[in-house]
Design a protein around this motif. Sequence first.
Motif, PDB file in Angstrom:
ATOM      1  N   PHE A 164       0.825  -1.209   0.000  1.00 53.84           N
ATOM      2  CA  PHE A 164       0.000   0.000   0.000  1.00 53.84           C
ATOM      3  C   PHE A 164       0.858   1.256   0.000  1.00 53.84           C
ATOM      4  O   PHE A 164       0.651   2.166  -0.812  1.00 53.84           O
ATOM      5  N   PHE A 165       1.816   1.341   0.890  1.00 58.75           N
ATOM      6  CA  PHE A 165       2.608   2.566   0.984  1.00 58.75           C
ATOM      7  C   PHE A 165       3.515   2.751  -0.239  1.00 58.75           C
ATOM      8  O   PHE A 165       3.703   3.875  -0.711  1.00 58.75           O
ATOM      9  N   ALA A 166       4.060   1.665  -0.759  1.00 56.39           N
ATOM     10  CA  ALA A 166       4.868   1.778  -1.976  1.00 56.39           C
ATOM     11  C   ALA A 166       4.018   2.298  -3.130  1.00 56.39           C
ATOM     12  O   ALA A 166       4.471   3.140  -3.925  1.00 56.39           O
ATOM     13  N   TRP A 167       2.792   1.804  -3.221  1.00 54.16           N
ATOM     14  CA  TRP A 167       1.874   2.265  -4.269  1.00 54.16           C
ATOM     15  C   TRP A 167       1.469   3.716  -4.052  1.00 54.16           C
ATOM     16  O   TRP A 167       1.517   4.531  -4.985  1.00 54.16           O
ATOM     17  N   ALA A 168       1.077   4.061  -2.837  1.00 55.28           N
ATOM     18  CA  ALA A 168       0.583   5.416  -2.569  1.00 55.28           C
ATOM     19  C   ALA A 168       1.660   6.472  -2.794  1.00 55.28           C
ATOM     20  O   ALA A 168       1.355   7.614  -3.168  1.00 55.28           O
ATOM     21  N   LEU A 169       2.923   6.110  -2.588  1.00 52.92           N
ATOM     22  CA  LEU A 169       4.021   7.067  -2.745  1.00 52.92           C
ATOM     23  C   LEU A 169       4.597   7.099  -4.161  1.00 52.92           C
ATOM     24  O   LEU A 169       5.376   8.001  -4.483  1.00 52.92           O
ATOM     25  N   ASP A 170       4.223   6.154  -4.989  1.00 48.98           N
ATOM     26  CA  ASP A 170       4.770   6.064  -6.348  1.00 48.98           C
ATOM     27  C   ASP A 170       4.232   7.195  -7.220  1.00 48.98           C
ATOM     28  O   ASP A 170       3.094   7.162  -7.677  1.00 48.98           O
ATOM     29  N   GLY A 171       5.054   8.204  -7.433  1.00 52.70           N
ATOM     30  CA  GLY A 171       4.631   9.345  -8.246  1.00 52.70           C
ATOM     31  C   GLY A 171       3.917  10.423  -7.456  1.00 52.70           C
ATOM     32  O   GLY A 171       3.385  11.362  -8.060  1.00 52.70           O
ATOM     33  N   ALA A 172       3.898  10.320  -6.130  1.00 51.04           N
ATOM     34  CA  ALA A 172       3.189  11.302  -5.311  1.00 51.04           C
ATOM     35  C   ALA A 172       3.876  12.665  -5.376  1.00 51.04           C
ATOM     36  O   ALA A 172       5.103  12.766  -5.400  1.00 51.04           O
ATOM     37  N   ALA A 173       3.067  13.719  -5.391  1.00 53.22           N
ATOM     38  CA  ALA A 173       3.578  15.084  -5.311  1.00 53.22           C
ATOM     39  C   ALA A 173       4.080  15.343  -3.893  1.00 53.22           C
ATOM     40  O   ALA A 173       3.732  14.616  -2.955  1.00 53.22           O
ATOM     41  N   PRO A 174       4.903  16.390  -3.701  1.00 50.12           N
ATOM     42  CA  PRO A 174       5.462  16.642  -2.364  1.00 50.12           C
ATOM     43  C   PRO A 174       4.422  16.765  -1.261  1.00 50.12           C
ATOM     44  O   PRO A 174       4.617  16.227  -0.156  1.00 50.12           O
ATOM     45  N   ASP A 175       3.298  17.448  -1.514  1.00 51.99           N
ATOM     46  CA  ASP A 175       2.294  17.595  -0.460  1.00 51.99           C
ATOM     47  C   ASP A 175       1.603  16.273  -0.163  1.00 51.99           C
ATOM     48  O   ASP A 175       1.233  16.000   0.994  1.00 51.99           O
TER      49      ASP A 175
END
Length: 210
Positions: A164-175
């Motif tokens: 889940f966390f790897a997916w949620a952070l993949d390509g996430a903007a800084p905010d």
Amino acid sequence: MAEMSMNKAIHAAFRRDLGRFIDALGRFPAGNRQRAEQLATAWANFDDQLTRHHEGEHDIAWPALEKVGVSHDLLKQMDAEHDTMAAALAATRTAMATLHRSASAEDAAAALTAMQELQRVTIQHLEHEEAEIEPVYLAKKDTPEMKAMGREFAKVGPVQGGTFFAWALDGAAPDESAAITGTVPKPVLTVITGVFGRSYRKSVAPVWRS
């Protein structure tokens, strides 16, 4: 940087993946079974993440939100929107399975149409939820009810959590990254994504680099 809840950061991940699928399906190379296999792998993750998210909202988030003042009628409306999304998700699931088997241009076009409808109803719901409930998450984040809700959501196995966390952070903007990393202690997040997010990084993330 404007503050956002972790819930809104998760929504951003759904938006990113839907855009990725639509782009990939619009450029699908007819007959390319390897690409069909890659998209099926990414779809399995997306399908699981979206299903778990909305089931978790119904079972965990809604009761907590009702305790801090969100109206029961609004939450019923959110559940009705979830039902609409579930129908679109099921139709897209079928279309993606068909494309996985055939890798044909015709089935890629059908999967694209289904994905576009899923994107439409999902974004419509996410925008409504964010307009109504995001202010509550921010205003009530330190209440016992919201803290208890967070603990309930955290009761997942390390493999599921790492993915889940790897997916949620993949390509996430800084905010968006800040909303996630500000919720989970950095050492915990580093370990869980480093060890248990490996499967996502190996099998799903490369789909979007192709």
